[in-house]
Design a protein around this motif. Structure first.
Motif, PDB file in Angstrom:
ATOM      1  N   ILE A 392      -1.629 -24.807   0.080  1.00 25.90           N
ATOM      2  CA  ILE A 392      -0.876 -25.454   0.934  1.00 25.90           C
ATOM      3  C   ILE A 392       0.188 -24.657   1.621  1.00 25.90           C
ATOM      4  O   ILE A 392       0.111 -24.645   2.970  1.00 25.90           O
ATOM      5  N   LEU A 393       1.018 -24.110   0.740  1.00 28.93           N
ATOM      6  CA  LEU A 393       2.247 -23.133   1.594  1.00 28.93           C
ATOM      7  C   LEU A 393       1.623 -22.349   2.414  1.00 28.93           C
ATOM      8  O   LEU A 393       2.009 -22.083   3.584  1.00 28.93           O
ATOM      9  N   ARG A 394       0.598 -21.605   2.155  1.00 30.01           N
ATOM     10  CA  ARG A 394       0.349 -20.180   3.004  1.00 30.01           C
ATOM     11  C   ARG A 394      -0.969 -21.090   4.128  1.00 30.01           C
ATOM     12  O   ARG A 394      -0.815 -20.267   4.959  1.00 30.01           O
ATOM     13  N   SER A 395      -1.546 -22.076   3.734  1.00 31.68           N
ATOM     14  CA  SER A 395      -2.321 -22.614   4.746  1.00 31.68           C
ATOM     15  C   SER A 395      -1.606 -23.107   6.053  1.00 31.68           C
ATOM     16  O   SER A 395      -2.286 -23.425   7.160  1.00 31.68           O
ATOM     17  N   LEU A 396      -0.429 -23.419   5.768  1.00 32.38           N
ATOM     18  CA  LEU A 396       0.478 -24.042   6.791  1.00 32.38           C
ATOM     19  C   LEU A 396       1.404 -23.201   7.589  1.00 32.38           C
ATOM     20  O   LEU A 396       2.161 -23.348   8.212  1.00 32.38           O
ATOM     21  N   HIS A 412       4.974 -25.385  -8.220  1.00 32.01           N
ATOM     22  CA  HIS A 412       4.364 -26.772  -8.375  1.00 32.01           C
ATOM     23  C   HIS A 412       4.307 -27.372  -6.915  1.00 32.01           C
ATOM     24  O   HIS A 412       3.485 -28.297  -6.829  1.00 32.01           O
ATOM     25  N   GLU A 413       5.291 -27.061  -6.040  1.00 28.57           N
ATOM     26  CA  GLU A 413       5.425 -27.764  -4.802  1.00 28.57           C
ATOM     27  C   GLU A 413       5.712 -26.901  -3.870  1.00 28.57           C
ATOM     28  O   GLU A 413       6.181 -25.818  -4.050  1.00 28.57           O
ATOM     29  N   ALA A 414       5.301 -27.161  -2.477  1.00 30.83           N
ATOM     30  CA  ALA A 414       5.600 -26.251  -1.376  1.00 30.83           C
ATOM     31  C   ALA A 414       6.740 -26.947  -0.474  1.00 30.83           C
ATOM     32  O   ALA A 414       6.699 -28.116  -0.346  1.00 30.83           O
ATOM     33  N   LEU A 415       7.727 -26.403   0.124  1.00 25.01           N
ATOM     34  CA  LEU A 415       8.756 -26.813   0.552  1.00 25.01           C
ATOM     35  C   LEU A 415       8.643 -26.400   2.052  1.00 25.01           C
ATOM     36  O   LEU A 415       8.581 -25.113   2.485  1.00 25.01           O
ATOM     37  N   PHE A 416       9.041 -27.479   2.828  1.00 26.82           N
ATOM     38  CA  PHE A 416       8.762 -27.134   4.497  1.00 26.82           C
ATOM     39  C   PHE A 416       9.900 -27.765   5.242  1.00 26.82           C
ATOM     40  O   PHE A 416      10.925 -28.597   4.608  1.00 26.82           O
ATOM     41  N   THR A 417      10.376 -27.222   6.286  1.00 30.32           N
ATOM     42  CA  THR A 417      11.570 -27.941   7.083  1.00 30.32           C
ATOM     43  C   THR A 417      10.893 -28.290   8.392  1.00 30.32           C
ATOM     44  O   THR A 417       9.900 -27.956   9.034  1.00 30.32           O
ATOM     45  N   ASP A 418      11.709 -29.216   9.237  1.00 31.30           N
ATOM     46  CA  ASP A 418      11.468 -29.735  10.532  1.00 31.30           C
ATOM     47  C   ASP A 418      11.761 -28.700  11.710  1.00 31.30           C
ATOM     48  O   ASP A 418      11.900 -29.136  12.812  1.00 31.30           O
ATOM     49  N   ASN A 419      12.416 -27.701  11.428  1.00 35.92           N
ATOM     50  CA  ASN A 419      12.741 -26.719  12.342  1.00 35.92           C
ATOM     51  C   ASN A 419      11.437 -26.388  13.076  1.00 35.92           C
ATOM     52  O   ASN A 419      10.537 -26.203  12.515  1.00 35.92           O
ATOM     53  N   GLY A 420      11.576 -26.458  14.431  1.00 32.18           N
ATOM     54  CA  GLY A 420      10.602 -26.042  15.437  1.00 32.18           C
ATOM     55  C   GLY A 420       9.698 -27.054  16.042  1.00 32.18           C
ATOM     56  O   GLY A 420       8.852 -26.874  16.720  1.00 32.18           O
ATOM     57  N   MET A 442       4.754 -37.378   1.979  1.00 30.00           N
ATOM     58  CA  MET A 442       5.312 -36.428   0.833  1.00 30.00           C
ATOM     59  C   MET A 442       6.841 -36.798   0.677  1.00 30.00           C
ATOM     60  O   MET A 442       7.577 -37.744   1.588  1.00 30.00           O
ATOM     61  N   THR A 443       7.538 -36.174   0.029  1.00 34.36           N
ATOM     62  CA  THR A 443       8.851 -36.418  -0.310  1.00 34.36           C
ATOM     63  C   THR A 443       9.792 -35.876   0.975  1.00 34.36           C
ATOM     64  O   THR A 443       9.389 -34.748   1.355  1.00 34.36           O
ATOM     65  N   VAL A 444      10.779 -36.548   1.710  1.00 36.87           N
ATOM     66  CA  VAL A 444      11.289 -36.258   2.799  1.00 36.87           C
ATOM     67  C   VAL A 444      12.975 -36.088   2.370  1.00 36.87           C
ATOM     68  O   VAL A 444      13.268 -36.804   1.780  1.00 36.87           O
ATOM     69  N   TYR A 445      13.706 -35.145   3.366  1.00 35.90           N
ATOM     70  CA  TYR A 445      14.678 -35.076   3.323  1.00 35.90           C
ATOM     71  C   TYR A 445      15.571 -34.721   1.745  1.00 35.90           C
ATOM     72  O   TYR A 445      16.586 -35.017   1.484  1.00 35.90           O
ATOM     73  N   PHE A 446      14.869 -34.022   1.101  1.00 35.55           N
ATOM     74  CA  PHE A 446      15.127 -33.699  -0.335  1.00 35.55           C
ATOM     75  C   PHE A 446      14.195 -32.514  -0.837  1.00 35.55           C
ATOM     76  O   PHE A 446      12.945 -32.240  -0.523  1.00 35.55           O
ATOM     77  N   LEU A 455       8.942 -31.835   1.002  1.00 34.83           N
ATOM     78  CA  LEU A 455       8.556 -31.288  -0.084  1.00 34.83           C
ATOM     79  C   LEU A 455       7.158 -31.779  -0.753  1.00 34.83           C
ATOM     80  O   LEU A 455       7.024 -33.122  -0.856  1.00 34.83           O
ATOM     81  N   VAL A 456       6.207 -30.980  -0.645  1.00 31.65           N
ATOM     82  CA  VAL A 456       4.752 -31.327  -1.137  1.00 31.65           C
ATOM     83  C   VAL A 456       4.279 -30.939  -2.415  1.00 31.65           C
ATOM     84  O   VAL A 456       4.139 -29.589  -2.680  1.00 31.65           O
ATOM     85  N   GLU A 457       3.990 -31.906  -3.275  1.00 33.28           N
ATOM     86  CA  GLU A 457       3.283 -31.462  -4.494  1.00 33.28           C
ATOM     87  C   GLU A 457       1.813 -31.799  -4.806  1.00 33.28           C
ATOM     88  O   GLU A 457       1.784 -33.194  -4.809  1.00 33.28           O
TER      89      GLU A 457
END
Length: 523
Positions: A392-396, A412-420, A442-446, A455-457
């Motif tokens: 998931i991390l690399r696909s996005l 076990h989980e991929a972390l993204f930010t809303d920058n951009g 997904m889990t948001v703001y954590f 935060l996507v698991e």
């Protein structure tokens, strides 16, 4: 003149007309608007008729009910339909991928549920004589040895009921060990990348909490931690893998430094599913670690149901663990060591954390999961969880910014930010847009160390096809947010409820139904 069907729709109607026509019911296709149960029935009717009860003297000692109970009376079909319609408004792991980060919402094999419902487990009672529940005690003992072996630790406390309860158990064991040494060490160090319950647990146990910063790559700043160590530090609470989805590769260095300073190392094991079968925390110098059976070993998670958070302990802390625990006696029988025998068999225990000895249903499910996988299968569980998260991390890449994407593989989980995203768009808009795509957000703001965190698991139980479908949905919503699609600001559009005012809902929730006051005619 066109015929109007039951929903108010005519063949020549457009979509907007349909929405207007449906406002009198709130129904949309098979998604039925459900009234409160008090609004369906009323307290003056009942679904079953009973003869008047005979007048007898009660044994309630003056505690008789003196007013109407106020429950609505419904027929059986009305009751069944009400709760069935409510259940259709839930998202569940049996419906689709559940991407909550740091929560491990994975499929629970039905075999485990079957085992937990076997006669002798489902009907066991904690107050039964111990000689009548030898099989149940053996299950607890067998699971305990699996947990010790998988973590490389010395002992385990099985009674804690959940992760945070387990944290408290570990911290109380540390406190008891310090008391036995006659030392007053009032400070617990907690890295920024640790779970939020860690500082709360330390504070609850009476310690002062001091934060340790993270490095730019999202791991504990070892130099800052070493600089803070001293005779007032009781220990460190560290989450590994941490909440940035990264393995704390310097944990052994950290443990050695903390031990040299006279402290102890507590590891939050909520993310153990990423390393089970691959890494033994005991080999990294950990003194105490809770294990969420309801995450790593497939037992039910969430919904307010029962959890289980056994705590594995190092040789230094095992003497101070809580009672009760199961001991295997020389003759082969099993015994619960409680207050009556603690003085002889466990004299330095800090005491009892719960009324009985844990969650039997969780123990049977977890042991069934462990035994069906075996040691090699558990290793594959961790490998597949890590593989799916990195996929998931690399696909996005190029779609969502990954703040620690250059820090090496995630766990076990991929972390993204809303920058951009386009101006005025945020993580919340992406989360709400995912609902329209058929996914729980997904889990948001954590974690808080990342702006607009997502935060996507995916867990180890999802296939590549399922991951590809989710990735496509998330990519679509993210691109809409980057392009400034105004419809995303009002998402979700196809859920049972539209977007709430979350601030108002949090600060002024309406949790109690009150019967509407009837209008009174003017005199």
């Amino acid at each position: 003149m066109s015929t109007v069907n039951a929903s108010g729709w005519r063949p020549e109607m457009g979509e907007s007309d349909v929405m207007v026509a449906q406002t009198h019911t709130g129904n949309r296709a098979l998604m039925l608007e459900e009234a409160l149960i008090f609004e369906i029935g009323n307290a003056h009717t009942t679904g079953v008729d009973f003869d008047a009860a005979p007048k007898v003297q009660t044994r309630l000692g003056g505690l008789e009910r003196r007013s109407a109970i106020g429950l609505p009376g419904l027929s059986e079909p009305e009751t069944v339909r009400h709760y069935t319609r409510l259940s259709r408004q839930n998202y569940a792991i049996d419906l689709g991928l559940f991407p909550l980060g740091s929560c491990t919402m994975k499929h629970n094999p039905r075999l485990n549920e079957k085992v937990a419902r076997m006669k002798g487990f489902i009907d066991v009672h904690p107050l039964q004589p111990q000689e009548t529940v030898q099989g149940a005690l053996q299950v607890i003992n067998e699971l305990a040895f699996w947990l010790i072996d998988l973590t490389g630790m010395h002992g385990v406390a099985m009674s804690p009921k959940a992760g945070a309860h387990g944290e408290l158990c570990g911290i109380l064991a540390i406190k008891a060990a310090l008391d036995a040494r006659g030392e007053d060490r009032p400070v617990i160090l907690v890295p920024e990348s640790a779970h939020g319950t860690n500082p709360a647990t330390a504070a609850f146990a009476g310690f002062s909490v001091e934060n340790i910063p993270a490095t730019p790559e999202g791991r504990v700043d070892v130099a800052a931690l070493k600089a803070r160590l001293g005779p007032d530090v009781a220990g460190v609470m560290i989450t590994n893998p941490n909440t940035c989805g990264l393995f704390e590769r310097d944990l052994k260095t950290i443990s050695d430094a903390v031990h040299a300073a006279g402290g102890y190392v507590y590891c939050d094991g909520a993310n153990f599913n990423a390393i089970v079968g691959r890494v033994r925390p005991g080999d990294l110098g950990v003194d105490a670690m809770h294990i969420n059976l309801h995450k790593t070993f497939s037992t039910p998670h969430g919904g307010g149901g029962p959890g289980s958070g056994p705590v594995v302990l190092s040789e230094a802390l095992s003497p101070y663990g809580p009672i009760p625990f199961v001991a295997k006696m020389p003759g082969g029988s099993f015994k619960l060591v409680e207050e009556e025998s603690a003085g002889e068999m466990h004299p330095e225990t800090f005491g009892r954390m719960t009324a009985f000895h844990g969650q039997m249903g969780m123990f049977t499910r977890a042991l069934a999961y462990i035994m069906s996988h075996g040691a090699d299968g558990l290793k594959q569980v961790a490998e597949d969880a890590v593989l799916n998260a990195n996929y998931i991390l690399r696909s996005l890449e190029g779609t969502l910014e990954a703040p620690f994407g250059a820090s090496g593989p995630c766990m076990h989980e991929a972390l993204f930010t809303d920058n951009g995203l386009a101006e005025g768009f945020s993580t919340l808009d992406i989360a709400k847009g995912l609902i329209d795509e058929g996914y729980h957000p997904m889990t948001v703001y954590f974690p808080l160390v990342v702006h607009g965190a997502m935060l996507v698991e995916p867990t180890e139980t999802e296939s590549k096809a399922a991951l590809d479908q989710f990735i496509g949905a998330l990519r679509s919503v993210a691109n809409r947010a980057k392009q400034g699609d105004p419809s995303l600001k009002s998402a979700p559009h196809f859920a049972p409820r539209r977007r709430l005012d979350e601030t108002l809902a949090a600060r002024k929730p309406v949790l109690v139904w009150k019967e509407a006051e009837l209008p009174v005619a003017a005199e």
